[in-house]
Design a protein around this motif. Structure first.
Motif, mmCIF file in Angstrom:
data_model
loop_
_atom_site.group_PDB
_atom_site.id
_atom_site.type_symbol
_atom_site.label_atom_id
_atom_site.label_comp_id
_atom_site.label_asym_id
_atom_site.label_seq_id
_atom_site.Cartn_x
_atom_site.Cartn_y
_atom_site.Cartn_z
ATOM 1 N N UNK A 73 8.609 71.653 18.329
ATOM 2 C CA UNK A 73 8.211 73.059 18.223
ATOM 3 C C UNK A 73 7.613 73.335 16.852
ATOM 4 N N UNK A 74 8.173 72.680 15.837
ATOM 5 C CA UNK A 74 7.707 72.792 14.453
ATOM 6 C C UNK A 74 7.769 71.396 13.852
ATOM 7 N N UNK A 75 6.737 71.022 13.122
ATOM 8 C CA UNK A 75 6.737 69.737 12.413
ATOM 9 C C UNK A 75 6.274 69.996 10.994
ATOM 10 N N UNK A 105 3.011 72.132 11.337
ATOM 11 C CA UNK A 105 2.515 72.341 12.695
ATOM 12 C C UNK A 105 3.473 73.277 13.407
ATOM 13 N N UNK A 106 2.932 74.371 13.920
ATOM 14 C CA UNK A 106 3.715 75.341 14.690
ATOM 15 C C UNK A 106 3.188 75.355 16.113
ATOM 16 N N UNK A 113 7.374 80.093 17.818
ATOM 17 C CA UNK A 113 7.077 81.485 17.447
ATOM 18 C C UNK A 113 8.230 82.081 16.645
ATOM 19 N N UNK A 114 9.450 81.809 17.076
ATOM 20 C CA UNK A 114 10.638 82.321 16.379
ATOM 21 C C UNK A 114 10.707 81.765 14.945
ATOM 22 N N UNK A 115 10.449 80.460 14.786
ATOM 23 C CA UNK A 115 10.487 79.855 13.458
ATOM 24 C C UNK A 115 9.421 80.471 12.554
ATOM 25 N N UNK A 121 9.281 86.383 7.634
ATOM 26 C CA UNK A 121 10.247 87.418 7.246
ATOM 27 C C UNK A 121 11.026 87.016 5.983
ATOM 28 N N UNK A 122 11.422 85.744 5.912
ATOM 29 C CA UNK A 122 12.220 85.291 4.770
ATOM 30 C C UNK A 122 11.392 85.045 3.518
ATOM 31 N N UNK A 123 10.069 84.981 3.658
ATOM 32 C CA UNK A 123 9.180 84.914 2.497
ATOM 33 C C UNK A 123 8.786 86.325 2.075
#
Length: 147
Positions: A73-75, A105-106, A113-115, A121-123
């Motif tokens: 999902x994320x790399x 990679x998203x 999408x959640x990540x 948000x956390x940035x």
């Protein structure tokens, strides 16, 4: 403005950049986010998507198979510079090192999408007192999210 990771102008730039990634992934498109100082010697899309053509070169029997990336999902890239040790040690080798947000990679999956949304948000507006409060870069936030 200043370009120190703790400067307001850098944080605004990181918030804009992570926000654009989150926005595009939310539309249903996969995003390969690459820093401007990354050099690609050929099109990464076949490997990232693990197309039939890429599997001919990067199949399960190759040194760097693309099948695991196809399922991600994320790399993220790593600052660990030993590909042989990476392959031998798998995620454990990278988990002890520094993830590098210069190549991310998203996938437009629910988890991808959640990540991306959490990263932004956390940035952009980390909750006071959270583990993201006081981070000075999007790389620090992505490292914390990945662990």
């Amino acid at each position: 403005g200043a370009n120190s990771h703790s400067s307001g102008s850098w944080k605004a730039f990181a918030a804009m950049r992570t926000g654009e990634v989150a926005r595009v992934v939310a539309t249903g498109l996969d995003v390969l986010h690459i820093d401007t100082d990354v050099v690609l010697l050929r099109d990464p899309a076949p490997f990232c998507m693990c197309t039939a053509a890429a599997r001919a070169e990067f199949g399960d029997a190759s040194r760097f198979p693309c099948s695991a990336l196809r399922a991600a999902d994320v790399a993220v890239s790593s600052d660990n510079m030993g590909p042989s040790r990476s392959v031998a040690g798998g995620a454990a080798y990278h988990g002890a090192g520094t993830f590098n947000s210069g190549l991310l990679l998203f996938r437009a999956t629910a988890a991808g999408r959640r990540f991306a949304a959490q990263w932004h948000r956390n940035v952009a507006s980390p909750e006071r007192g959270s583990r993201f409060w006081g981070k000075t870069s999007d790389q620090q936030a992505s490292c914390d999210l990945l662990r």
